[in-house]
Design a protein around this motif. Sequence first.
Motif, mmCIF file in Angstrom:
data_model
loop_
_atom_site.group_PDB
_atom_site.id
_atom_site.type_symbol
_atom_site.label_atom_id
_atom_site.label_comp_id
_atom_site.label_asym_id
_atom_site.label_seq_id
_atom_site.Cartn_x
_atom_site.Cartn_y
_atom_site.Cartn_z
ATOM 1 N N GLN A 1 0.833 -1.197 0.000
ATOM 2 C CA GLN A 1 0.000 0.000 0.000
ATOM 3 C C GLN A 1 0.874 1.257 0.000
ATOM 4 O O GLN A 1 0.592 2.210 -0.709
ATOM 5 C CB GLN A 1 -0.942 -0.019 1.219
ATOM 6 C CG GLN A 1 -1.998 1.075 1.210
ATOM 7 C CD GLN A 1 -2.861 1.036 -0.048
ATOM 8 O OE1 GLN A 1 -3.364 -0.013 -0.438
ATOM 9 N NE2 GLN A 1 -3.008 2.176 -0.726
ATOM 10 N N GLU A 2 1.967 1.197 0.792
ATOM 11 C CA GLU A 2 2.898 2.335 0.840
ATOM 12 C C GLU A 2 3.472 2.621 -0.530
ATOM 13 O O GLU A 2 3.601 3.774 -0.935
ATOM 14 C CB GLU A 2 4.043 2.041 1.822
ATOM 15 C CG GLU A 2 3.706 2.344 3.276
ATOM 16 C CD GLU A 2 4.867 2.012 4.202
ATOM 17 O OE1 GLU A 2 6.019 2.308 3.852
ATOM 18 O OE2 GLU A 2 4.609 1.433 5.281
ATOM 19 N N ILE A 3 3.809 1.545 -1.228
ATOM 20 C CA ILE A 3 4.376 1.716 -2.574
ATOM 21 C C ILE A 3 3.323 2.302 -3.513
ATOM 22 O O ILE A 3 3.600 3.209 -4.294
ATOM 23 C CB ILE A 3 4.910 0.368 -3.106
ATOM 24 C CG1 ILE A 3 6.155 -0.040 -2.323
ATOM 25 C CG2 ILE A 3 5.228 0.457 -4.596
ATOM 26 C CD1 ILE A 3 6.700 -1.398 -2.658
ATOM 27 N N LYS A 4 2.100 1.802 -3.392
ATOM 28 C CA LYS A 4 0.989 2.304 -4.218
ATOM 29 C C LYS A 4 0.766 3.795 -3.960
ATOM 30 O O LYS A 4 0.646 4.586 -4.896
ATOM 31 C CB LYS A 4 -0.281 1.520 -3.851
ATOM 32 C CG LYS A 4 -1.023 0.948 -5.041
ATOM 33 C CD LYS A 4 -2.299 0.327 -4.536
ATOM 34 C CE LYS A 4 -2.853 -0.730 -5.440
ATOM 35 N NZ LYS A 4 -3.923 -1.480 -4.747
ATOM 36 N N ASP A 5 0.738 4.172 -2.658
ATOM 37 C CA ASP A 5 0.551 5.579 -2.301
ATOM 38 C C ASP A 5 1.676 6.427 -2.870
ATOM 39 O O ASP A 5 1.437 7.512 -3.410
ATOM 40 C CB ASP A 5 0.514 5.738 -0.769
ATOM 41 C CG ASP A 5 -0.745 5.115 -0.172
ATOM 42 O OD1 ASP A 5 -1.649 4.757 -0.959
ATOM 43 O OD2 ASP A 5 -0.800 4.969 1.062
ATOM 44 N N GLY A 6 2.889 5.919 -2.716
ATOM 45 C CA GLY A 6 4.053 6.630 -3.230
ATOM 46 C C GLY A 6 3.938 6.841 -4.726
ATOM 47 O O GLY A 6 4.225 7.922 -5.240
ATOM 48 N N GLN A 7 3.459 5.821 -5.421
ATOM 49 C CA GLN A 7 3.310 5.905 -6.874
ATOM 50 C C GLN A 7 2.266 6.959 -7.247
ATOM 51 O O GLN A 7 2.483 7.739 -8.166
ATOM 52 C CB GLN A 7 2.911 4.523 -7.425
ATOM 53 C CG GLN A 7 2.990 4.402 -8.943
ATOM 54 C CD GLN A 7 4.399 4.643 -9.472
ATOM 55 O OE1 GLN A 7 5.348 4.012 -9.037
ATOM 56 N NE2 GLN A 7 4.536 5.582 -10.401
ATOM 57 N N SER A 8 1.152 6.995 -6.483
ATOM 58 C CA SER A 8 0.113 7.977 -6.836
ATOM 59 C C SER A 8 0.574 9.391 -6.489
ATOM 60 O O SER A 8 0.253 10.346 -7.192
ATOM 61 C CB SER A 8 -1.234 7.629 -6.180
ATOM 62 O OG SER A 8 -1.212 7.922 -4.819
#
Lengths: 136, 234
Positions: free
Chosen positions: B35-42
């Motif tokens: 999720q952290e990676i996803k948030d970072g990507q967005s």
Amino acid sequence: MFDINIVRKLLAKYDGDQGSSFDVQEIPGETPTFSVVVDDREELPIYISSTDEEVLCICHLFDEDEVKSESLAEMNKAMLSMNLPMPLSSFGLIGSQYVVFGAMSARSDIDELAHELATLSGNSIDAIEALSDYLK
Amino acid sequence: MSQNIFQKLVTLVKGGATQAGEAIIDANAITIFEQEIKDGQSNLDKAKKDLTLVMAKSMEAGRKISSLNEDIARHEGYVEKALNKNDESLALEIAGKITEFEADLQIQQGAKDQYDTHIKRLKSQIKDTQQGLDKMTRELTMVKTTESVQKASQAISSNYASSGSKALSAKESLNRIKARQQETEDRLVAGEALRTEFEGESLEDKLRANGIIEDNSGASSVLDRIKAKQNQSK
């Protein structure tokens, strides 16, 4: 990825330079795993399993409760020192089980695996012999 | 993200949580990490979108600035022409227009400077975020590899525990293997001894050994024969 089914077939009829024989048994379960008996050393089977990256070969040496309790720290230190000179293999701990293991690239070929298994099997015997003073 | 994968492993080992059969890294932690990676990507996508927006604004301000500079230059020409015609009041009126342009120019230049600073900040922010994301993605790969190695070694361990192998201690195993090796060796030696005893040496071997039968098929006897021939022909 190392196709363990092909490995099984190849190892089963493998007749390598070192003349080691491999008796391969499939272990049913979620993760594909095989046990290999090298040169009739059925007491110390080697287990093979693979991930996308590597093929893991593990030989169980002994449980922590086989170690003289007063020797445990000294033995751990000895094992760390033995790790470097030991060819291809390293010591490891799974729960309370001391193991000797080798990890190979999943792109290794069958000769390399056969060599790994023969070496690991020899190492396991040498290791128990070298560590037997620490064992009950 | 503050701890790397090895620190996490050591922490868990210290806590005694790594009994065989227990996952080293719980699935929940992996989900959170993903999720952290996803948030970072967005965040990264948003920053990139912001960047293009600010860059467009900076370009717009730049265009306005050059058009204002042109206006100023043109009007300065007009002032010169008016002065040449000794029309002081017209010259003053045009000069008044120039000050309007200059005031606008100052505003546009200020805005452009702000946009440019913003662009620099966004660019370095994007670079940092990208690097952070790359690092996290690498870590996640490691965590997942660790997890699958864990699963593989657990599959091995649980089978090992349920097999008969555990009944023997390491020392007993070693002794059995060594005894069997010795036995195999003994058998080989004994087999060899028996073979020579039963078959014995052949009579011919014995005769040859005593020199009763001369060995005239060897290379040396061939050589002797040829030498003898040479001597005869001399």
